[in-house]
Design a protein around this motif. Structure first.
Motif, PDB file in Angstrom:
ATOM      1  N   PHE A 112      35.356  30.373  48.751  1.00  0.00           N
ATOM      2  CA  PHE A 112      35.294  30.983  47.431  1.00  0.00           C
ATOM      3  C   PHE A 112      35.039  32.475  47.562  1.00  0.00           C
ATOM      4  O   PHE A 112      34.308  32.894  48.460  1.00  0.00           O
ATOM      5  CB  PHE A 112      34.150  30.385  46.599  1.00  0.00           C
ATOM      6  CG  PHE A 112      34.266  28.916  46.366  1.00  0.00           C
ATOM      7  CD1 PHE A 112      35.167  28.406  45.448  1.00  0.00           C
ATOM      8  CD2 PHE A 112      33.472  28.029  47.074  1.00  0.00           C
ATOM      9  CE1 PHE A 112      35.275  27.038  45.236  1.00  0.00           C
ATOM     10  CE2 PHE A 112      33.572  26.666  46.879  1.00  0.00           C
ATOM     11  CZ  PHE A 112      34.479  26.170  45.955  1.00  0.00           C
ATOM     12  N   ALA A 113      35.615  33.241  46.652  1.00  0.00           N
ATOM     13  CA  ALA A 113      35.314  34.666  46.549  1.00  0.00           C
ATOM     14  C   ALA A 113      34.978  34.965  45.095  1.00  0.00           C
ATOM     15  O   ALA A 113      35.601  34.420  44.178  1.00  0.00           O
ATOM     16  CB  ALA A 113      36.498  35.515  47.001  1.00  0.00           C
ATOM     17  N   ILE A 114      33.999  35.830  44.915  1.00  0.00           N
ATOM     18  CA  ILE A 114      33.629  36.288  43.573  1.00  0.00           C
ATOM     19  C   ILE A 114      33.900  37.789  43.539  1.00  0.00           C
ATOM     20  O   ILE A 114      33.408  38.529  44.398  1.00  0.00           O
ATOM     21  CB  ILE A 114      32.163  35.978  43.248  1.00  0.00           C
ATOM     22  CG1 ILE A 114      31.936  34.462  43.275  1.00  0.00           C
ATOM     23  CG2 ILE A 114      31.783  36.562  41.882  1.00  0.00           C
ATOM     24  CD1 ILE A 114      30.492  34.043  43.103  1.00  0.00           C
ATOM     25  N   SER A 115      34.707  38.196  42.567  1.00  0.00           N
ATOM     26  CA  SER A 115      35.150  39.589  42.505  1.00  0.00           C
ATOM     27  C   SER A 115      35.051  40.163  41.106  1.00  0.00           C
ATOM     28  O   SER A 115      35.198  39.445  40.114  1.00  0.00           O
ATOM     29  CB  SER A 115      36.616  39.696  42.954  1.00  0.00           C
ATOM     30  OG  SER A 115      36.769  39.287  44.283  1.00  0.00           O
ATOM     31  N   LEU A 116      34.829  41.447  41.072  1.00  0.00           N
ATOM     32  CA  LEU A 116      34.951  42.240  39.859  1.00  0.00           C
ATOM     33  C   LEU A 116      36.387  42.726  39.861  1.00  0.00           C
ATOM     34  O   LEU A 116      36.847  43.307  40.848  1.00  0.00           O
ATOM     35  CB  LEU A 116      33.969  43.409  39.933  1.00  0.00           C
ATOM     36  CG  LEU A 116      33.896  44.345  38.754  1.00  0.00           C
ATOM     37  CD1 LEU A 116      33.375  43.625  37.513  1.00  0.00           C
ATOM     38  CD2 LEU A 116      32.984  45.517  39.094  1.00  0.00           C
ATOM     39  N   ARG A 117      37.129  42.451  38.796  1.00  0.00           N
ATOM     40  CA  ARG A 117      38.548  42.798  38.805  1.00  0.00           C
ATOM     41  C   ARG A 117      38.927  43.614  37.584  1.00  0.00           C
ATOM     42  O   ARG A 117      38.228  43.608  36.576  1.00  0.00           O
ATOM     43  CB  ARG A 117      39.406  41.558  38.911  1.00  0.00           C
ATOM     44  CG  ARG A 117      39.316  40.642  37.712  1.00  0.00           C
ATOM     45  CD  ARG A 117      40.080  39.375  37.938  1.00  0.00           C
ATOM     46  NE  ARG A 117      41.255  39.307  37.067  1.00  0.00           N
ATOM     47  CZ  ARG A 117      42.071  38.279  37.020  1.00  0.00           C
ATOM     48  NH1 ARG A 117      41.872  37.233  37.799  1.00  0.00           N
ATOM     49  NH2 ARG A 117      43.086  38.275  36.201  1.00  0.00           N
ATOM     50  N   SER A 118      40.061  44.294  37.713  1.00  0.00           N
ATOM     51  CA  SER A 118      40.556  45.108  36.615  1.00  0.00           C
ATOM     52  C   SER A 118      41.913  44.596  36.149  1.00  0.00           C
ATOM     53  O   SER A 118      42.900  44.674  36.877  1.00  0.00           O
ATOM     54  CB  SER A 118      40.684  46.571  37.019  1.00  0.00           C
ATOM     55  OG  SER A 118      41.189  47.316  35.922  1.00  0.00           O
ATOM     56  N   PRO A 171      44.984  41.125  40.836  1.00  0.00           N
ATOM     57  CA  PRO A 171      44.763  42.491  40.349  1.00  0.00           C
ATOM     58  C   PRO A 171      43.822  43.300  41.253  1.00  0.00           C
ATOM     59  O   PRO A 171      43.103  42.738  42.086  1.00  0.00           O
ATOM     60  CB  PRO A 171      44.138  42.290  38.970  1.00  0.00           C
ATOM     61  CG  PRO A 171      43.640  40.909  38.939  1.00  0.00           C
ATOM     62  CD  PRO A 171      44.427  40.115  39.937  1.00  0.00           C
ATOM     63  N   PRO A 172      43.813  44.614  41.076  1.00  0.00           N
ATOM     64  CA  PRO A 172      42.843  45.447  41.795  1.00  0.00           C
ATOM     65  C   PRO A 172      41.426  44.913  41.548  1.00  0.00           C
ATOM     66  O   PRO A 172      41.087  44.521  40.428  1.00  0.00           O
ATOM     67  CB  PRO A 172      43.042  46.827  41.174  1.00  0.00           C
ATOM     68  CG  PRO A 172      44.486  46.826  40.767  1.00  0.00           C
ATOM     69  CD  PRO A 172      44.719  45.424  40.256  1.00  0.00           C
ATOM     70  N   HIS A 173      40.627  44.910  42.622  1.00  0.00           N
ATOM     71  CA  HIS A 173      39.323  44.259  42.538  1.00  0.00           C
ATOM     72  C   HIS A 173      38.349  44.831  43.555  1.00  0.00           C
ATOM     73  O   HIS A 173      38.742  45.501  44.509  1.00  0.00           O
ATOM     74  CB  HIS A 173      39.476  42.752  42.761  1.00  0.00           C
ATOM     75  CG  HIS A 173      40.029  42.409  44.105  1.00  0.00           C
ATOM     76  ND1 HIS A 173      41.369  42.503  44.395  1.00  0.00           N
ATOM     77  CD2 HIS A 173      39.417  42.003  45.253  1.00  0.00           C
ATOM     78  CE1 HIS A 173      41.566  42.169  45.657  1.00  0.00           C
ATOM     79  NE2 HIS A 173      40.390  41.871  46.206  1.00  0.00           N
ATOM     80  N   ILE A 174      37.092  44.515  43.328  1.00  0.00           N
ATOM     81  CA  ILE A 174      36.015  44.788  44.280  1.00  0.00           C
ATOM     82  C   ILE A 174      35.357  43.441  44.540  1.00  0.00           C
ATOM     83  O   ILE A 174      34.789  42.829  43.628  1.00  0.00           O
ATOM     84  CB  ILE A 174      34.998  45.802  43.713  1.00  0.00           C
ATOM     85  CG1 ILE A 174      35.676  47.158  43.500  1.00  0.00           C
ATOM     86  CG2 ILE A 174      33.789  45.918  44.633  1.00  0.00           C
ATOM     87  CD1 ILE A 174      34.816  48.184  42.796  1.00  0.00           C
ATOM     88  N   THR A 175      35.466  42.967  45.762  1.00  0.00           N
ATOM     89  CA  THR A 175      34.897  41.670  46.107  1.00  0.00           C
ATOM     90  C   THR A 175      33.387  41.808  46.270  1.00  0.00           C
ATOM     91  O   THR A 175      32.908  42.690  46.980  1.00  0.00           O
ATOM     92  CB  THR A 175      35.540  41.116  47.388  1.00  0.00           C
ATOM     93  OG1 THR A 175      36.958  41.023  47.174  1.00  0.00           O
ATOM     94  CG2 THR A 175      34.987  39.749  47.734  1.00  0.00           C
ATOM     95  N   LEU A 176      32.657  40.930  45.606  1.00  0.00           N
ATOM     96  CA  LEU A 176      31.197  40.944  45.644  1.00  0.00           C
ATOM     97  C   LEU A 176      30.628  39.963  46.663  1.00  0.00           C
ATOM     98  O   LEU A 176      29.548  40.203  47.208  1.00  0.00           O
ATOM     99  CB  LEU A 176      30.636  40.630  44.254  1.00  0.00           C
ATOM    100  CG  LEU A 176      31.101  41.561  43.131  1.00  0.00           C
ATOM    101  CD1 LEU A 176      30.604  41.042  41.787  1.00  0.00           C
ATOM    102  CD2 LEU A 176      30.634  42.978  43.367  1.00  0.00           C
ATOM    103  N   ALA A 177      31.339  38.865  46.904  1.00  0.00           N
ATOM    104  CA  ALA A 177      30.851  37.856  47.844  1.00  0.00           C
ATOM    105  C   ALA A 177      32.013  36.977  48.285  1.00  0.00           C
ATOM    106  O   ALA A 177      32.920  36.699  47.490  1.00  0.00           O
ATOM    107  CB  ALA A 177      29.774  36.999  47.200  1.00  0.00           C
ATOM    108  N   ILE A 178      31.961  36.554  49.551  1.00  0.00           N
ATOM    109  CA  ILE A 178      32.936  35.606  50.095  1.00  0.00           C
ATOM    110  C   ILE A 178      32.163  34.530  50.854  1.00  0.00           C
ATOM    111  O   ILE A 178      31.334  34.837  51.710  1.00  0.00           O
ATOM    112  CB  ILE A 178      33.950  36.277  51.040  1.00  0.00           C
ATOM    113  CG1 ILE A 178      34.752  37.360  50.311  1.00  0.00           C
ATOM    114  CG2 ILE A 178      34.902  35.225  51.634  1.00  0.00           C
ATOM    115  CD1 ILE A 178      35.725  38.114  51.206  1.00  0.00           C
TER     116      ILE A 178
END
Length: 175
Positions: free
Chosen positions: A3-9, A39-46
């Motif tokens: 799983f990955a949790i990301s902030l995305r735009s 989409p463009p994103h900043i991954t917070l956790a994997i």
């Protein structure tokens, strides 16, 4: 399954990142970021394993609590040495971005997260090219060091995806 949790735009302002993807694509065999269909994103956790889907959803919900859409300013292109060399856009520090990262790790033990995404090691970044070919290294470094204007991107969602298929599990729009 991981799983990955990301902030995305999903916001139109992400067009600037997509343009940088196109600019960086010639340094790769195949354009790594556009090929994802994400989409463009900043991954917070994997998390590669050991985390259940319900835990990932709980962490996502916890991180969304009181989190508005984030307007992040990017003012540099940087690299992770690899191999392979990775190009990424560097956001200016933002307390809410760090708070979202911390909120996830308050719910899921950071020991289960990939080391580079754990508290104290995480470097917020928006990847532009993840597979720079060795023969393109010098050109990619010149691209990274070229002067450019700062730009803003509005990150308007947090999501959780399963990989390697990039299957969306949960999406939360940010106000």
């Amino acid at each position: 399954m991981g799983f990955a949790i990301s902030l995305r735009s999903d916001h139109p302002s992400a067009g600037t990142v997509r343009a940088l993807w196109r600019d960086a694509a010639p340094f790769e065999e195949r354009p790594s970021m556009a090929r994802l269909g994400y989409p463009p994103h900043i991954t917070l956790a994997i998390y590669d394993d050991g985390v259940r889907e319900d835990e990932a959803r709980d962490a996502l919900d916890h991180a969304c609590r009181d989190l508005p859409a984030l307007r992040l300013t990017f003012d540099a292109i940087r690299t992770f040495e690899g191999p392979p060399l990775v190009l990424w856009a560097a956001p200016r520090p933002d307390p809410m971005l760090y708070a979202a990262h911390a909120a996830i790790h308050a719910v899921i033990d950071p020991a289960g997260c990939r080391p580079h995404y754990r508290p104290g090691a995480w470097i917020p970044h928006c990847s532009l090219a993840t597979q720079v070919r060795h023969e393109c290294r010098d050109d990619a470094l010149a691209f990274a060091h070229a002067p450019r204007a700062a730009f803003e991107v509005i990150f308007d969602a947090l999501d959780c995806i399963a990989f390697p298929s990039l299957m969306p599990l949960a999406l939360r729009r940010l106000p």
